[in-house]
Design an enzyme around this catalytic site. Structure first.
Site, PDB file in Angstrom:
ATOM      1  N   LYS A  44       1.569  -8.647   2.345  1.00  0.00           N
ATOM      2  CA  LYS A  44       0.709  -9.508   1.534  1.00  0.00           C
ATOM      3  C   LYS A  44       1.444 -10.800   1.164  1.00  0.00           C
ATOM      4  O   LYS A  44       0.843 -11.875   1.074  1.00  0.00           O
ATOM      5  CB  LYS A  44       0.248  -8.780   0.270  1.00  0.00           C
ATOM      6  CG  LYS A  44      -0.501  -7.479   0.539  1.00  0.00           C
ATOM      7  CD  LYS A  44      -1.918  -7.708   1.028  1.00  0.00           C
ATOM      8  CE  LYS A  44      -2.911  -7.453  -0.059  1.00  0.00           C
ATOM      9  NZ  LYS A  44      -4.309  -7.342   0.424  1.00  0.00           N
ATOM     10  N   SER A  50       7.132  -2.603  -1.322  1.00  0.00           N
ATOM     11  CA  SER A  50       6.819  -1.790  -0.140  1.00  0.00           C
ATOM     12  C   SER A  50       6.578  -2.734   1.031  1.00  0.00           C
ATOM     13  O   SER A  50       6.393  -3.943   0.844  1.00  0.00           O
ATOM     14  CB  SER A  50       5.565  -0.938  -0.356  1.00  0.00           C
ATOM     15  OG  SER A  50       4.387  -1.715  -0.161  1.00  0.00           O
ATOM     16  N   LEU A 100      -4.447   5.973 -11.128  1.00  0.00           N
ATOM     17  CA  LEU A 100      -5.301   6.562 -12.163  1.00  0.00           C
ATOM     18  C   LEU A 100      -6.331   7.509 -11.544  1.00  0.00           C
ATOM     19  O   LEU A 100      -6.578   8.607 -12.071  1.00  0.00           O
ATOM     20  CB  LEU A 100      -5.998   5.465 -12.971  1.00  0.00           C
ATOM     21  CG  LEU A 100      -6.711   6.026 -14.210  1.00  0.00           C
ATOM     22  CD1 LEU A 100      -5.722   6.556 -15.238  1.00  0.00           C
ATOM     23  CD2 LEU A 100      -7.609   4.977 -14.849  1.00  0.00           C
ATOM     24  N   THR A 120      -2.008  -9.221  -4.102  1.00  0.00           N
ATOM     25  CA  THR A 120      -1.694  -8.122  -5.016  1.00  0.00           C
ATOM     26  C   THR A 120      -0.624  -8.555  -6.016  1.00  0.00           C
ATOM     27  O   THR A 120       0.292  -9.318  -5.660  1.00  0.00           O
ATOM     28  CB  THR A 120      -1.217  -6.857  -4.262  1.00  0.00           C
ATOM     29  OG1 THR A 120      -0.439  -6.046  -5.146  1.00  0.00           O
ATOM     30  CG2 THR A 120      -0.380  -7.209  -3.064  1.00  0.00           C
ATOM     31  N   ASP A 147     -12.777  -4.538  15.628  1.00  0.00           N
ATOM     32  CA  ASP A 147     -11.408  -4.756  15.159  1.00  0.00           C
ATOM     33  C   ASP A 147     -11.160  -6.256  14.977  1.00  0.00           C
ATOM     34  O   ASP A 147     -11.123  -7.009  15.954  1.00  0.00           O
ATOM     35  CB  ASP A 147     -10.434  -4.173  16.190  1.00  0.00           C
ATOM     36  CG  ASP A 147      -8.997  -4.231  15.707  1.00  0.00           C
ATOM     37  OD1 ASP A 147      -8.733  -4.855  14.656  1.00  0.00           O
ATOM     38  OD2 ASP A 147      -8.128  -3.652  16.380  1.00  0.00           O
ATOM     39  N   TYR A 159       3.885  -2.690   2.851  1.00  0.00           N
ATOM     40  CA  TYR A 159       2.512  -3.169   2.657  1.00  0.00           C
ATOM     41  C   TYR A 159       2.505  -4.408   1.760  1.00  0.00           C
ATOM     42  O   TYR A 159       1.929  -5.439   2.106  1.00  0.00           O
ATOM     43  CB  TYR A 159       1.646  -2.062   2.042  1.00  0.00           C
ATOM     44  CG  TYR A 159       0.486  -2.606   1.263  1.00  0.00           C
ATOM     45  CD1 TYR A 159      -0.592  -3.200   1.903  1.00  0.00           C
ATOM     46  CD2 TYR A 159       0.484  -2.588  -0.136  1.00  0.00           C
ATOM     47  CE1 TYR A 159      -1.648  -3.745   1.183  1.00  0.00           C
ATOM     48  CE2 TYR A 159      -0.561  -3.123  -0.862  1.00  0.00           C
ATOM     49  CZ  TYR A 159      -1.626  -3.711  -0.202  1.00  0.00           C
ATOM     50  OH  TYR A 159      -2.656  -4.252  -0.914  1.00  0.00           O
ATOM     51  N   HIS A 160       3.131  -4.310   0.599  1.00  0.00           N
ATOM     52  CA  HIS A 160       3.134  -5.445  -0.316  1.00  0.00           C
ATOM     53  C   HIS A 160       3.838  -6.659   0.300  1.00  0.00           C
ATOM     54  O   HIS A 160       3.478  -7.796   0.039  1.00  0.00           O
ATOM     55  CB  HIS A 160       3.801  -5.066  -1.649  1.00  0.00           C
ATOM     56  CG  HIS A 160       2.996  -4.100  -2.469  1.00  0.00           C
ATOM     57  ND1 HIS A 160       3.236  -2.746  -2.458  1.00  0.00           N
ATOM     58  CD2 HIS A 160       1.952  -4.276  -3.312  1.00  0.00           C
ATOM     59  CE1 HIS A 160       2.364  -2.143  -3.274  1.00  0.00           C
ATOM     60  NE2 HIS A 160       1.583  -3.043  -3.806  1.00  0.00           N
ATOM     61  N   TYR A 199     -12.752   0.716  -0.124  1.00  0.00           N
ATOM     62  CA  TYR A 199     -12.925   1.111  -1.531  1.00  0.00           C
ATOM     63  C   TYR A 199     -13.549  -0.032  -2.341  1.00  0.00           C
ATOM     64  O   TYR A 199     -14.411   0.197  -3.205  1.00  0.00           O
ATOM     65  CB  TYR A 199     -11.548   1.503  -2.089  1.00  0.00           C
ATOM     66  CG  TYR A 199     -11.476   1.749  -3.578  1.00  0.00           C
ATOM     67  CD1 TYR A 199     -12.343   2.647  -4.211  1.00  0.00           C
ATOM     68  CD2 TYR A 199     -10.522   1.095  -4.364  1.00  0.00           C
ATOM     69  CE1 TYR A 199     -12.269   2.879  -5.588  1.00  0.00           C
ATOM     70  CE2 TYR A 199     -10.431   1.323  -5.734  1.00  0.00           C
ATOM     71  CZ  TYR A 199     -11.310   2.211  -6.346  1.00  0.00           C
ATOM     72  OH  TYR A 199     -11.224   2.432  -7.697  1.00  0.00           O
TER      73      TYR A 199
END
Lengths: 382, 382
Positions: free
Chosen positions: A185, A179, A239, A144, A74, A181-182, A11
């Site tokens: 990080k 989470s 959003l 993040t 990969d 995922y977070h 993205y």
């Protein structure tokens, strides 16, 4: 300057690649199409089809004249990483190559394991590749804001000065994410900070808030060049999701009380932040941390903005509070600092009614492609 | 109480297994012999051969009458983990199953990758196994004092209260370690703390300092039951290494100035700490953290103690300061708290001259087996 973008299909990876070439950078991208594969596995898809990386590179060269080098493979495999770095020795690396979805990471053991292994092994491989091929290169890592969680004190930019029993210590600002995922990080930060201290790397960690939008200066006239625009519960940021829900007449799903507040930014500002970081690199042996967002909103505020602009455009937008599938504070203090990138020259593209109108108008054109059943999959945290 | 020991073949895993059975616990052990394999690969070996797990279990049953269930396999593989937990549903798990050597983790990319993947995937598998098979089980995780590093303020037990601009927040005490191995333990903490908050696990994290010694109440009369006693640079802890160096006439190798200070404990006290933690479990939804050591010494102090006791036993012990292969502070503040385990009843076995005498006398018996070339391998941090 030669910039290698890890996760160049994503993205943000793809818009970054175009943006940097348009500013005169030599750019290579590497990606394994992991996000595309996971979307297929979970039966969700972006609003419109996105050509593969080689096709996009071809289209971008056609309109801009700029070339982008592509490596498909990969980055968790060391052999591939070596090939990439040996072929294109970069001056800087932008590292987006992570499984990026919090809900995906909470699906089950397999998804947690994939997220953990992918994100950490790619970061470790990056570290060893930089050490071997380009020890002076500047690593720009996407962190993040979610790493910080929602502490009851101000969120400083990456570091915290602590006075304790008459003595003083500066620490990495303590992190506590919402989470898996977070959490990976956070673990990336642990890794990078360790090797910065050991091997004198130069690293910029961009603690980014949720990004919205799809238009950048490079893609506005060419739909072939747009990034993924996911509106599903797994890969859609909030959003973007609300805009699609507004268009299709699906109530905007607010989790719980909706007072969860976060720092947001326009995709255009992400690109500027990356470029500003590259233009002003971290010093040797420095882990430089910026909080990368431009304004804070609660989920309630976001939903009301979308409702208001949508209704003005003749839609009938409803808001629905649903039971929060996540385990998170729904009322909390939130005062994060974000002066570093402004000082480098960031001028924010704020979330105006015009920006929302442009997004809604675009999505209206694609309304027939929206499949409602992917909006809400009821992924539970606990 | 049924206790599953992950890493039950290790320096501490095996003594823990014997100790707990002798106190009436039902015990199972799981191990992949990873440490044995890595020792072979790196061409280092313990002072004396250690029988494999099944042989040790047989020997322990012969002398004590207690049985220990053995699972041999890789806990990084989910299928094996499922088999273990399905066969022996535990009330508590003691998690030692990690690549335990800081120098090993700093050898090269392959060793870093193995350490990262093994340590984190095993911890993640443990988390999902507890969730699936025994969500109320008490997880006793071996952390390390090395997670904290050497901050300039007091090291509290796991948590830090921060007052900042008139507001207050309690954080996990910020961690900043000195090796990749220690950094993976920080990441373990990140993982466990996240899932404690999400899934209400009960976890005790024992932030242990370097352990010394080999004699416990269970093995004193039987050399077959002794744990690994490594004296090499990779798997040997510092005091054990110094004792062997003293015996063989190899100068005690002090890194740099030698003022690096750490918290140490006797192997007997490790066993007591584990048992006290099991007897007094963490609450549901609690990550309870204890700093597990009994006294602090600088490396200089340790080397002088060994020199003094060694010379009294007729040895000629020299101390040699060598260039520090690690990147670490050689002069630093160090004031870690350690009241939690004392309050549960720990009575320390301190590092007396008698303890050192017993160790030196034992190693003297095995002097002929010492191979000098494994003592110092010159593994460099940077």
């Amino acid at each position: 300057m030669r910039v290698l973008i890890l996760g160049g299909d994503g993205y943000l990876g793809w818009p970054t690649a175009m943006h940097l070439t348009s500013k005169g950078y030599k750019v290579a991208v590497a990606d394994s199409y992991l996000r595309r594969r996971l979307c297929k596995e979970e039966d969700v898809a972006p609003l419109f089809e996105v050509p593969d990386l080689r096709e996009r590179v071809f289209a971008w060269k056609y309109v801009s004249g700029y070339n982008i080098k592509v490596f498909i493979g990969d980055l968790a495999e060391w052999e591939f990483v070596e090939t990439v770095f040996r072929t294109f020795i970069p001056d800087a690396i932008v590292h987006y190559a992570e499984q990026p979805s919090a809900p995906y990471s909470m699906l089950n053991r397999r998804s947690a394991n994939l997220t953990l292994k992918n994100n950490l092994v790619v970061t470790l491989n990056l570290i060893f590749a930089v050490r071997k091929f380009c020890p002076d290169a500047h690593i720009v890592k996407l962190g993040t804001m979610g790493e910080y969680g929602t502490p009851n004190i101000d969120i400083e930019e990456g570091w915290l000065d602590v006075d304790h029993k008459g003595r003083h210590q500066k620490f990495l600002y303590p992190r506590q994410a919402g989470s898996l995922y977070h959490t990976t990080k956070i673990m990336d930060t642990d890794l990078l900070w360790f090797y910065v201290r050991m091997w004198n790397f130069r690293v910029t960690d961009l603690m980014q808030g949720p990004v919205y939008g799809l238009f950048t200066n490079e893609n506005e006239d060419n739909e072939q060049l747009l990034p993924f625009f996911n509106y599903d519960e797994i890969f859609g940021t909030v959003l973007n999701r609300f805009v699609v829900q507004a268009v299709v007449g699906y109530p905007l799903t607010v989790y719980g009380k909706g007072n969860q507040t976060r720092g947001y930014l326009n995709i255009k500002d992400t690109l500027t932040c990356i470029r500003l970081s590259l233009e002003n690199p971290a010093k040797i042996g420095e882990l430089r941390i910026f909080n990368q967002f431009t304004e804070t909103f609660s989920v309630n505020e976001l939903s009301k903005k979308v409702q208001s602009v949508g209704n003005n455009l003749g839609l009938n937008v409803n808001i629905q509070h649903i039971e929060n599938p996540r385990k998170e504070a729904e009322e909390h203090y939130y005062n994060p600092k974000h002066t570093g990138l402004s000082e480098l020259g960031l001028r924010a593209n704020l979330l105006t009614d015009e920006v929302l109108e442009q997004m809604i108008t675009f999505v209206l054109k694609h309304k027939s492609k929206i499949t409602i059943d992917q909006i809400h999959r009821k992924i539970k945290w606990a």
